[in-house]
Design a protein around this motif. Structure first.
Motif, PDB file in Angstrom:
ATOM      1  N   LEU A  93      -6.945  -3.446  -1.460  1.00 29.91           N
ATOM      2  CA  LEU A  93      -6.799  -3.369  -2.957  1.00 29.91           C
ATOM      3  C   LEU A  93      -6.061  -2.938  -3.602  1.00 29.91           C
ATOM      4  O   LEU A  93      -5.379  -3.224  -5.110  1.00 29.91           O
ATOM      5  N   LEU A  94      -5.474  -1.893  -3.066  1.00 27.86           N
ATOM      6  CA  LEU A  94      -3.653  -1.550  -3.231  1.00 27.86           C
ATOM      7  C   LEU A  94      -2.786  -2.746  -3.541  1.00 27.86           C
ATOM      8  O   LEU A  94      -2.124  -2.617  -4.191  1.00 27.86           O
ATOM      9  N   THR A  95      -3.093  -4.206  -2.614  1.00 30.01           N
ATOM     10  CA  THR A  95      -2.175  -5.067  -2.829  1.00 30.01           C
ATOM     11  C   THR A  95      -1.965  -5.877  -3.763  1.00 30.01           C
ATOM     12  O   THR A  95      -1.755  -6.035  -4.553  1.00 30.01           O
ATOM     13  N   GLY A  96      -3.051  -5.610  -4.087  1.00 35.58           N
ATOM     14  CA  GLY A  96      -3.805  -6.907  -5.241  1.00 35.58           C
ATOM     15  C   GLY A  96      -3.286  -6.294  -6.946  1.00 35.58           C
ATOM     16  O   GLY A  96      -2.597  -6.207  -7.676  1.00 35.58           O
ATOM     17  N   PHE A  97      -3.574  -4.144  -6.910  1.00 32.82           N
ATOM     18  CA  PHE A  97      -2.651  -3.930  -7.910  1.00 32.82           C
ATOM     19  C   PHE A  97      -1.626  -3.848  -8.618  1.00 32.82           C
ATOM     20  O   PHE A  97      -0.942  -3.998  -9.129  1.00 32.82           O
ATOM     21  N   MET A  98      -0.343  -3.751  -6.944  1.00 34.14           N
ATOM     22  CA  MET A  98       0.519  -3.540  -6.975  1.00 34.14           C
ATOM     23  C   MET A  98       1.292  -4.993  -7.073  1.00 34.14           C
ATOM     24  O   MET A  98       2.260  -5.057  -7.967  1.00 34.14           O
ATOM     25  N   VAL A 125      -9.720   3.459  -7.242  1.00 35.34           N
ATOM     26  CA  VAL A 125     -10.345   2.035  -6.715  1.00 35.34           C
ATOM     27  C   VAL A 125     -10.551   2.052  -5.681  1.00 35.34           C
ATOM     28  O   VAL A 125     -11.366   1.249  -4.603  1.00 35.34           O
ATOM     29  N   ALA A 126      -9.190   2.038  -4.833  1.00 37.70           N
ATOM     30  CA  ALA A 126      -9.098   1.695  -2.977  1.00 37.70           C
ATOM     31  C   ALA A 126     -10.095   2.852  -2.668  1.00 37.70           C
ATOM     32  O   ALA A 126     -10.536   2.574  -1.394  1.00 37.70           O
ATOM     33  N   ALA A 127     -10.319   4.127  -3.504  1.00 37.95           N
ATOM     34  CA  ALA A 127     -10.559   5.190  -1.948  1.00 37.95           C
ATOM     35  C   ALA A 127     -12.725   4.846  -2.138  1.00 37.95           C
ATOM     36  O   ALA A 127     -13.765   5.435  -2.052  1.00 37.95           O
ATOM     37  N   PHE A 139      -8.168  -2.019   6.037  1.00 36.86           N
ATOM     38  CA  PHE A 139      -7.186  -2.655   4.919  1.00 36.86           C
ATOM     39  C   PHE A 139      -7.838  -3.011   4.437  1.00 36.86           C
ATOM     40  O   PHE A 139      -6.958  -4.129   3.387  1.00 36.86           O
ATOM     41  N   ILE A 140     -10.002  -3.461   3.809  1.00 32.62           N
ATOM     42  CA  ILE A 140      -9.480  -3.632   3.103  1.00 32.62           C
ATOM     43  C   ILE A 140      -9.782  -2.755   1.557  1.00 32.62           C
ATOM     44  O   ILE A 140      -8.880  -3.377  -0.001  1.00 32.62           O
ATOM     45  N   ALA A 170       1.095  -1.218   0.417  1.00 33.25           N
ATOM     46  CA  ALA A 170       0.379  -0.496  -0.500  1.00 33.25           C
ATOM     47  C   ALA A 170       1.120   0.586   0.388  1.00 33.25           C
ATOM     48  O   ALA A 170       1.003   1.661  -0.635  1.00 33.25           O
ATOM     49  N   PHE A 171       2.209   0.936   1.076  1.00 31.73           N
ATOM     50  CA  PHE A 171       3.238   2.410   0.688  1.00 31.73           C
ATOM     51  C   PHE A 171       3.431   2.596  -0.489  1.00 31.73           C
ATOM     52  O   PHE A 171       3.421   3.557  -1.411  1.00 31.73           O
ATOM     53  N   GLN A 172       3.808   1.581  -1.346  1.00 34.26           N
ATOM     54  CA  GLN A 172       4.176   1.697  -2.897  1.00 34.26           C
ATOM     55  C   GLN A 172       3.797   2.457  -3.420  1.00 34.26           C
ATOM     56  O   GLN A 172       3.575   3.514  -4.281  1.00 34.26           O
ATOM     57  N   ALA A 173       1.859   2.328  -3.486  1.00 26.52           N
ATOM     58  CA  ALA A 173       1.023   2.909  -4.277  1.00 26.52           C
ATOM     59  C   ALA A 173       1.009   4.370  -4.274  1.00 26.52           C
ATOM     60  O   ALA A 173       1.199   4.687  -5.541  1.00 26.52           O
ATOM     61  N   PHE A 174       0.929   4.940  -2.732  1.00 27.45           N
ATOM     62  CA  PHE A 174       1.369   6.425  -2.526  1.00 27.45           C
ATOM     63  C   PHE A 174       2.828   6.803  -3.111  1.00 27.45           C
ATOM     64  O   PHE A 174       2.942   7.861  -3.258  1.00 27.45           O
ATOM     65  N   LYS A 175       3.600   5.791  -2.405  1.00 29.89           N
ATOM     66  CA  LYS A 175       5.333   6.141  -2.779  1.00 29.89           C
ATOM     67  C   LYS A 175       5.462   6.695  -4.391  1.00 29.89           C
ATOM     68  O   LYS A 175       5.896   7.434  -4.554  1.00 29.89           O
TER      69      LYS A 175
END
Length: 410
Positions: free
Chosen positions: A79-84, A124-126, A74-75, A18-23
């Motif tokens: 989702l962020l984890t799935g995309f990454m 999507v996570a939003a 965490f939901i 999730a942090f990777q998505a923000f970074k």
């Protein structure tokens, strides 16, 4: 021990991705630092609260908030984890192609993350984040009055047009807004039906949970043909550790008394006759009977003396009772009123287009009306909430029924 190790590793992976998505989307240091601090504080708070859970107390406002926070954070991160992860599969595949078949001067194994993918993932996570947040702040009290007209060939003539209000699954221990509950009672009183039924779960566990709300529920007006109730699975105090069997028994007796204290006649594996004009119907009430929950319901005892020709309305908290015992019963229960599922308090319902909730993979009858060879069950979505302190898409419900006589087909 291994279970906890796996759990912590899982949380760590989710947080890293999730942090990777923000970074990838922003390089602003204070935003990234704020995200990390907030995430760490939330994780520590959730772990601490779960470690403090007391099975002698059960669910309370603190555990409700903690579970809500867990889902809220965490939901979306899952989702962020799935995309990454999907992007990493692409990056590894692309890296193999580049490394072994590409330009010998350009052999970086993994290409950089694409900003566009992270942006899409965050958008999507939003969606679940804002939905869950709305559910916790507004949705849990977004009361809906649903009207249902039911037709029966064997309905006694005098009951043509008879109206019933149903509520279910109050879970008073979860309430936190007196004004909203007053409004729910106002909605109930607006419809002035002939009879009212309450299909169980007045509390989460303790009888004392209802005490602040007794005066409010006593404002429900009397109905000409009575107000009746049955017990739900939470009314038995099964989900905490009691100091003694006597304490559990005393709580159970106090919970049964609560129904009377708010003006409802509690039917405990028994029936009563509702008389109108020269006709009558039987209102049958069983204690909780669930395929995977307490089975105190005794349908034979509750319907003793009734025949298949009698018109019967059955109150049974758990709809699995209908699936396993009622729908093909020889005594022909024309209408069953249930609750219990809450529609999982999460799903999508667009009339005529889509009706979905994860709970449908557990219960065949989970919300609304179902029919089997002329016998009906209606599953009320519940007035209150439990566990997750909110509702998304499956709104709290007050149901108003009208029974109509259908002419027999020659």
């Amino acid at each position: 021990m291994f279970r906890w190790i796996f759990f912590f590793l899982f949380i760590a992976v989710v947080e890293v991705y999730a942090f990777q998505a923000f970074k990838t989307v922003t390089k602003t240091k204070w935003i990234l630092m704020a995200y990390q601090v907030i995430s760490l504080a939330a994780v520590l708070y959730i772990f601490y609260q779960f470690s403090q859970f007391d099975r002698r107390v059960g669910q309370n406002s603190r555990t409700l908030f903690t579970l809500g926070l867990l889902l809220l954070l965490f939901i979306p991160k899952l989702l962020l984890t799935g995309f990454m992860l999907m992007e990493d599969v692409y990056r590894v595949f692309s890296g193999f192609i580049t490394y072994f078949m590409g330009d010998i001067q350009n052999r970086d194994f993994l290409p950089e993350r694409r900003r566009f993918v992270s942006q899409v993932a965050l958008v999507v996570a939003a969606i679940p984040f804002t939905s869950l947040l709305y559910g916790m702040t507004k949705g849990k009290y977004n009361f809906r009055v649903l009207k249902q007209t039911l037709f029966f060939e064997d309905l006694p003539d005098d009951f043509d047009g008879f109206t019933i209000t149903q509520i279910s699954d109050v879970h008073s221990g979860s309430f936190d807004d007196p004004e909203k509950i007053e409004y729910a009672v106002h909605l109930i009183n607006q419809h002035k039906t002939d009879m009212m039924v309450f299909t169980g779960d007045i509390v989460n566990t303790h009888a004392t949970e209802m005490h602040p709300w007794i005066d409010t529920f006593n404002k429900i007006e009397n109905h000409e043909y009575g107000k009746y109730a049955v017990l739900g699975n939470h009314d038995y105090g099964e989900y905490i550790d009691w100091p003694s069997q006597q304490a559990k028994d005393e709580n159970f007796e106090a919970i049964k008394a609560l129904y009377g204290q708010i003006g409802f006649d509690l039917l405990l594996n028994q029936h009563t006759k509702i008389k109108k004009g020269n006709s009558e119907i039987a209102l049958v009430g069983v204690e909780n009977w669930g395929k995977n929950f307490k089975q105190a319901g005794d349908l034979a005892k509750a319907s003793e003396g009734l025949s298949a020709q009698d018109f019967k309305i059955l109150m049974s908290h758990d709809p699995s009772h209908w699936e396993y015992e009622v729908k093909n019963h020889e005594k022909h229960f024309q209408l069953t009123l249930s609750g219990h599922t809450h529609g999982l308090q999460f799903g999508i319902e667009i009339p005529g287009l889509v009706r979905w909730s994860p709970v449908q993979y557990v219960y065949k009858q989970w919300a609304g009306l179902y029919e089997n060879v002329g016998r009906y069950i209606y599953v009320n979505r519940g007035l209150g909430f439990h566990a997750y302190p909110g509702r998304v898409g499956i709104w709290p419900e007050i149901t108003v029924f009208e029974l109509k006589k259908r002419e027999k087909v020659a």
